[in-house]
Design an enzyme around this catalytic site. Structure first.
Site: not given
Ligand SMILES: [Zn+2]
Length: 442
Positions: A185, A238, A311, A330
């Site tokens: 990440h 991502h 995700d 999120g």
């Molecule tokens: Zn992440």
């Protein structure tokens, strides 16, 4: 075990054919599919699925799912999350490690793996934490997790960045022993303190603290060089900026063993959505600019970006139904991922259905070392399959989804495509677009 005859399905969007699914595998295709029985219509199969016009793909594989169990069963459970996955066309998902307790021991990853097996909707591959408690300091029991029943191959502190370069180097070195991969990440923590959205024209206008593209790109650049230095495998989660795409493109040209992922929301949505202060659009990394969206689409089309990872990040209502600043980061995504990829990449002519099979099944299965998934649609292969109606259109209603949370950024949007059926080792988990409870068939 129930046998299925799919009639007129188009494997990878190609010419229509029939397929017989029996004993967990693709038993026959073409004219052979109806030869098993006296009845020419059914070919002896128990259930006939009219698949005329439908696209047949290998079951989708997600490298990036948050199932929230153990710890936040109010947001999602392994059962509800994997039911959502099956409805989205997935036959295998990787469950991220930021649970409570953290998936940083053999015991916790085995617990999640067992919950997935018992639920039966799709295969659950727990991701192991890189560091104890995701604290970024001490390496977790990587080899114990790799040797456990869960056979962990993907390690990530996702939600947090492994920001210490020494810890990242050690993790990359360590996972080589069992063919693992570190999934990063990429977020430089000091450059993103208090960040609420993408740093740019709109964050300045709204007066919100920005999350600059360089905070992602600096880590991506550092990590591809570390991966090269120690000769290990790196997966970038991502990826969201044009600069990150450029760095990964450079790294691949140089021969570095790096793979990259983009989310459906970064393929479709931009930071101007933040203007309405609707927390459904709050996500990490943040929604970026139209130029970044164009760059990640181009990167996915030319192979710089290997996979689409959802995700999927469900959140309880109290964590999202609040003001922008207090809301959790999120979005949910399992039940809309394929539709968003169709809208942004297939219907725009940038990917074929065969390419979709590559970026949503073959590549993630290869990166995660998942056996039996991401295989060719061919006789003798495990029947992990997804049947999609690309001509269907539907409006997204989060309350009607299987996920236990309603934080979909696509709520109210009309999207193309619908998953009609999903098969896990020959057993239907979804038929006629509806979940099939274990052992109960239409
Ligand atoms: Zn992440």
């Amino acid at each position: 075990m129930t046998t299925y005859l799919l009639t007129g399905a188009r494997p990878l969007g190609g010419d229509p054919t029939d397929m017989l699914i029996a004993d967990g595998v693709v038993a026959a295709m073409g004219a052979d599919a109806r030869r098993g029985g006296a009845d020419a219509r059914t070919g002896g199969a128990d259930v006939v699925v009219d698949a005329a016009g439908l696209v047949l793909l290998p079951g989708l594989v997600d490298l990036h799912t948050h199932l929230r169990e153990p710890g936040r069963e109010d947001a999602e459970t392994v059962e509800s999350g994997t039911r959502a996955a099956a409805l989205g066309g997935f036959t295998a998902v990787h469950a991220m490690a930021n649970t409570t307790p953290t998936q940083d021991t053999a015991g916790v990853v085995e617990q999640v793996w067992r919950l997935g097996r018992d639920a039966g909707w799709c295969d659950v591959h727990p991701v192991g934490a890189v560091t104890v408690g995701l604290a970024g300091e001490r390496l977790a029991e990587l080899s114990a997790m790799a040797r456990s029943a869960a056979a962990v191959r993907v390690f990530s502190d996702d939600g947090k960045c492994v920001h210490d370069p020494v810890v990242m180097r050690r993790a990359l070195e360590y996972v080589k022993a069992f063919d693992g991969v570190v999934a990063q990440h990429a977020q430089e923590p000091r450059l993103t303190e208090g960040a609420q959205m993408h740093e740019g024209v709109i964050s300045a206008e709204l007066g919100l603290t920005g999350w600059p593209a360089v905070a992602e790109e600096a880590i991506v650049a550092r990590d591809v060089l570390l991966a090269e230095h120690v000769g290990s495998r790196l997966h970038v989660l991502h990826l969201s900026t044009a600069g990150s795409v450029e760095i990964v493109r450079w790294a691949k040209a140089r021969g570095i063993d790096v793979t990259a992922e983009v989310t459906p929301h970064h393929l479709m949505l931009t930071d101007d959505l933040v203007r309405g202060y609707d927390p459904r659009f709050k996500v990490n990394p943040p929604l970026r600019t139209a130029a970044d969206v164009e760059a990640v689409r181009e990167g996915l089309a030319d192979g710089t970006i290997d996979t689409v990872g959802t995700d999927h990040a469900p959140h309880a209502r109290e964590d999202k139904d609040c003001e922008w600043g207090a809301a959790a980061f999120g979005m949910t995504g399992l039940e809309t991922a394929l539709s968003v990829v169709q809208a942004t990449m297939v219907d725009t002519g940038r990917l074929t259905w065969a390419d979709v099979a590559r970026v949503m099944s073959t590549a993630p299965a290869r990166i995660g070392r998942v056996a039996g998934h991401g295989r060719p649609v061919a006789v003798g292969e495990p029947a992990n399959l997804t049947l999609v109606d690309p001509a269907a259109r539907r409006v997204v209603v989060p309350e009607e989804q299987a996920t236990a949370s309603v934080n979909s950024p696509f709520a109210g949007r009309e999207l193309p495509g619908r998953v009609v059926a999903t098969f896990l080792r020959g057993r239907a988990t979804v038929l006629d677009g509806a979940p099939v409870e274990r052992g109960v068939h239409v």
